[in-house]
Structures are given as structure tokens and as C-alpha cells.
Motif scaffolding. Structure first.
Motif, PDB file in Angstrom:
ATOM      1  N   VAL A  30       0.805  -1.220   0.000  1.00 55.00           N
ATOM      2  CA  VAL A  30       0.000   0.000   0.000  1.00 55.00           C
ATOM      3  C   VAL A  30       0.843   1.277   0.000  1.00 55.00           C
ATOM      4  CG1 VAL A  30      -2.002  -1.058   1.084  1.00 55.00           C
ATOM      5  CG2 VAL A  30      -0.197  -0.101   2.526  1.00 55.00           C
ATOM      6  N   LEU A  31       2.131   1.155   0.254  1.00 57.23           N
ATOM      7  CA  LEU A  31       2.979   2.354   0.289  1.00 57.23           C
ATOM      8  C   LEU A  31       3.696   2.523  -1.043  1.00 57.23           C
ATOM      9  CD1 LEU A  31       4.588   2.008   3.836  1.00 57.23           C
ATOM     10  CD2 LEU A  31       2.648   3.446   3.166  1.00 57.23           C
ATOM     11  N   ASN A  32       3.718   3.731  -1.572  1.00 59.12           N
ATOM     12  CA  ASN A  32       4.480   4.023  -2.776  1.00 59.12           C
ATOM     13  C   ASN A  32       5.954   3.709  -2.482  1.00 59.12           C
ATOM     14  OD1 ASN A  32       6.179   5.654  -4.582  1.00 59.12           O
ATOM     15  ND2 ASN A  32       4.245   6.452  -5.344  1.00 59.12           N
ATOM     16  N   THR A  70      -0.347   1.577  -5.975  1.00 56.87           N
ATOM     17  CA  THR A  70      -0.662   2.070  -4.624  1.00 56.87           C
ATOM     18  C   THR A  70      -1.665   3.219  -4.635  1.00 56.87           C
ATOM     19  OG1 THR A  70       1.290   3.516  -4.733  1.00 56.87           O
ATOM     20  CG2 THR A  70       1.565   1.378  -3.680  1.00 56.87           C
ATOM     21  N   THR A  71      -2.427   3.333  -5.713  1.00 58.74           N
ATOM     22  CA  THR A  71      -3.439   4.398  -5.801  1.00 58.74           C
ATOM     23  C   THR A  71      -4.779   3.804  -6.224  1.00 58.74           C
ATOM     24  OG1 THR A  71      -2.688   4.848  -8.064  1.00 58.74           O
ATOM     25  CG2 THR A  71      -1.817   6.253  -6.318  1.00 58.74           C
ATOM     26  N   PHE A  84      -7.917  10.944  -3.477  1.00 59.61           N
ATOM     27  CA  PHE A  84      -6.518  10.633  -3.111  1.00 59.61           C
ATOM     28  C   PHE A  84      -5.606  11.815  -3.433  1.00 59.61           C
ATOM     29  CE2 PHE A  84      -2.313   8.891  -3.718  1.00 59.61           C
ATOM     30  CZ  PHE A  84      -2.197   7.897  -2.763  1.00 59.61           C
ATOM     31  N   THR A  99      -3.815  14.292  -0.644  1.00 66.06           N
ATOM     32  CA  THR A  99      -2.363  14.474  -0.557  1.00 66.06           C
ATOM     33  C   THR A  99      -2.013  15.963  -0.547  1.00 66.06           C
ATOM     34  OG1 THR A  99      -2.066  12.402  -1.784  1.00 66.06           O
ATOM     35  CG2 THR A  99      -0.155  13.855  -1.619  1.00 66.06           C
ATOM     36  N   LEU A 144       2.531  12.244   0.686  1.00 66.75           N
ATOM     37  CA  LEU A 144       2.132  11.053  -0.070  1.00 66.75           C
ATOM     38  C   LEU A 144       2.209   9.798   0.791  1.00 66.75           C
ATOM     39  CD1 LEU A 144       1.270   9.692  -2.646  1.00 66.75           C
ATOM     40  CD2 LEU A 144       3.642   9.725  -3.440  1.00 66.75           C
ATOM     41  N   SER A 145       3.265   9.679   1.592  1.00 67.43           N
ATOM     42  CA  SER A 145       3.370   8.495   2.466  1.00 67.43           C
ATOM     43  C   SER A 145       2.241   8.460   3.493  1.00 67.43           C
ATOM     44  CB  SER A 145       4.729   8.490   3.186  1.00 67.43           C
ATOM     45  OG  SER A 145       5.732   7.982   2.343  1.00 67.43           O
ATOM     46  N   CYS A 177      -0.981   7.401   1.683  1.00 66.45           N
ATOM     47  CA  CYS A 177      -0.902   5.974   1.352  1.00 66.45           C
ATOM     48  C   CYS A 177      -1.151   5.121   2.607  1.00 66.45           C
ATOM     49  CB  CYS A 177       0.466   5.633   0.766  1.00 66.45           C
ATOM     50  SG  CYS A 177       0.691   6.110  -0.960  1.00 66.45           S
ATOM     51  N   ARG A 218      -4.823   5.215   3.519  1.00 64.04           N
ATOM     52  CA  ARG A 218      -5.583   4.347   2.601  1.00 64.04           C
ATOM     53  C   ARG A 218      -5.383   2.875   2.970  1.00 64.04           C
ATOM     54  NH1 ARG A 218      -4.058   1.900  -2.414  1.00 64.04           N
ATOM     55  NH2 ARG A 218      -5.916   1.311  -3.626  1.00 64.04           N
TER      56      ARG A 218
END
Length: 308
Positions: free
Chosen positions: A129-131, A236-237, A247, A251, A271-272, A275, A278
Motif C-alpha cells: 500500500v505504500l508508494n 498504490t493508488t 486521493f 495528498t 504522499l506516504s 498511502c 488508505r
């Protein structure tokens, strides 16, 4: 041309970021050493292949890279992109170790930080789930405060005149085409850009920040790269258009909040955080659906706004 749009997008992303790194080091003025992207790629390949082998054996399934050279190269595309993103965006002076650590964290996070997701039909899957590259950069920024992000000027340091405009416009055009035709992430980009403009106006109203100064960030090559190649990561989106907008706007909202508290590198931290939120939302929904399924009740649990 592969039938899977995601694979086609990954190939183009990989070609674009490879070409940009080569041109950047030879002609534009990238500050990192020439060995940095090469070492980052080799480490990324080794970690990705090693962890996939371990995961495949633990789950008693064939490794995803088996099946020929084409399948192997396609499997390594995400690692290739993460490695070059970390090598291009981070600056650790003459030290190579922080960049390599960011690459290791980025790849490892895909195997360690996962969420079991149950969809409306009851099918179960496991997702990261994390970029990855963004998380690797964030982790190193927190671990080593003396490490920073590459200075914005290095994207166009050795050029001048019209070329100063042509480079960001070319990156913007290529990224927009890939996201419009292959990844389907244009709603996310619109939510992100619109939200970013909105947070600039809100900060002006709340704390007197100059609107032009807050908006000027959007004209930089770093922002264009982040918008077209970082925040739009397909893995991850969300997929649904409205959730993509939520989303992107979310962010931007977190970024505005972080900047208001004078926290630097807000793009990456925001962003983290989104993520992670989410991921928690997906996990909670999956738990509720599993309980409903065990109780023999219809699965009616809605997904969070930024879920898939």
C-alpha cells in the motif's frame, strides 16, 4: 505491445526515467555521482529477486520472474523505476550508502508492509500500500537529517534560454500521455493539482502566505516529475475516478498542513501519510467484510473514499 496496460505503462516509465537520468548526468547537471544510478539499479535488482524468491518459496508458488527473459525484464521494471527515482531525487553529498538504503527500504516495503484485501465479491488478495520509492526516500530523510532532496536547479543547471522551458514541457507532455492512455490516472492528477492550488489559496487566507510563492512550486521540474511519475503509481493508488480525485486532493491537503507547520519535503511526507491512511482503511474494510462473511450476512461494507 503487451496486452496489459500496466505493463505497457511500466515499460514507458522505465524508458523515460532511464533516458532522463542519462541526459541528466551527461548534459543537464545532475549533482549525484555517475555511479549512483548504476549502483542503485544493481542493488534494486538483487533485493527484488531475492525477496521474490523467498516469498515464492514461503507461499509454495512459482516465482513471478520465471518464464523467459521478457518476463524477467517486466518483473524488474518496478525495481528499476524505484532505483532511478531514489538515485535522481535524493542528494547525500559524496555518500552512496543513504541512496542504496532508500532503494533497499523501497523494495522491501513491497514484501513487508502489505494489506490483505477482500473485495465486494469476497475474493482475497494481498497488496502493498505504500508508494515504494517515495517511502524509501521518506525513511532515509527521517533516519539521516543531513540527507536532502536534490536541488531543483540540477534538472536544468547546464542549459539556458528556451531549453529551460523545453525540458519541463517535454517531461510534462510525456508523463501526461502515459497517464492518459495507459495508467488512467488523470483524475488523480487533476485532484492533486487542483488541491495544490486550493491549499495555496487557503494558506494565503489563513496565515498570509504569498499566493504566488505557494503556487510557484508547481512550475518546477521536481513538481512535474512528482505529479506525473511519483504520485500516480498504479500499484498504490485507487482505480475509481472519484477515489482518485480524493486521493490527489487529500495528498495536497496534507501537504498544505505540513508546510503550515514548517515541515520541509512536504510532498514526500504527504504522499506516504495518505498511502498509509488508505492502507488502514482497506484493512478495516476487509476485516468488516470477513466478519460479515463468517456471520453469513451480505457484504455491504462500503470502501473508504481513497480505496481502490
Amino acid at each position: 505491445m503487451p496486452r496489459d496496460p500496466r505493463t505497457a505503462a511500466l515499460r514507458r516509465f522505465a524508458m523515460s526515467i532511464t533516458a532522463f537520468n542519462i541526459v541528466g548526468h551527461l548534459l543537464l547537471g545532475f549533482e549525484q555521482a555517475f555511479i549512483t544510478p548504476i549502483a542503485a539499479i544493481l542493488v534494486a535488482y538483487a533485493v527484488e529477486l531475492g525477496l521474490e524468491t523467498i516469498d515464492a518459496r514461503a507461499r509454495r508458488r512459482p516465482a513471478k520472474y520465471l518464464g523467459g527473459w521478457v518476463k524477467l525484464m517486466d518483473f524488474l521494471l518496478p525495481a528499476h523505476i524505484s532505483a532511478l527515482a531514489c538515485a535522481m531525487l535524493m542528494y547525500a553529498n559524496a555518500r552512496l550508502e543513504p541512496v542504496l538504503l532508500a532503494v533497499v527500504i523501497a523494495i522491501t516495503s513491497k514484501y513487508v508492509i502489505r494489506v490483505a484485501v477482500i473485495d465486494r465479491s469476497g475474493r482475497r488478495s494481498v497488496r502493498h500500500v505504500l508508494n515504494p520509492s517515495n517511502f524509501g526516500i521518506v525513511a532515509v530523510l527521517l533516519l539521516f537529517p543531513w540527507v536532502g532532496i536534490a536541488p531543483p536547479y540540477h534538472f536544468t543547471e547546464f542549459v539556458s534560454g528556451p531549453v529551460d522551458w523545453i525540458i519541463p514541457l517535454a517531461i510534462l507532455s510525456a508523463g501526461t500521455m502515459i497517464n492518459a492512455k495507459l495508467t488512467g490516472k488523470m483524475p488523480l492528477i487533476l485532484g492533486w493539482v487542483g488541491g495544490f492550488a486550493a491549499q495555496a489559496l487557503i494558506r494565503t487566507a489563513v496565515d498570509g502566505t504569498s499566493t504566488w510563492s505557494a503556487l510557484l512550486v508547481m512550475s518546477g521540474t521536481a513538481f512535474i516529475l512528482f505529479t506525473n511519475y511519483m504520485i500516480t503509481d498504479p500499484g498504490t493508488t485507487p482505480v475509481a475516478p472519484l477515489r482518485q480525485v480524493a486521493f490527489g486532493a487529500g495528498t495536497a491537503a496534507v501537504y498544505g498542513l505540513l508546510v503550515s507547520f514548517h515541515i520541509v519535503f512536504g510532498l514526500f511526507f504527504a504522499l506516504s501519510i495518505v498511502c498509509a491512511i488508505r492502507g488502514v482503511g482497506l484493512a478495516l474494510v476487509s476485516v468488516a467484510r470477513r466478519r460479515a462473511a463468517l456471520a453469513g450476512e451480505p457484504v455491504r461494507v462500503p470502501e473508504p473514499a481513497v480505496a481502490g
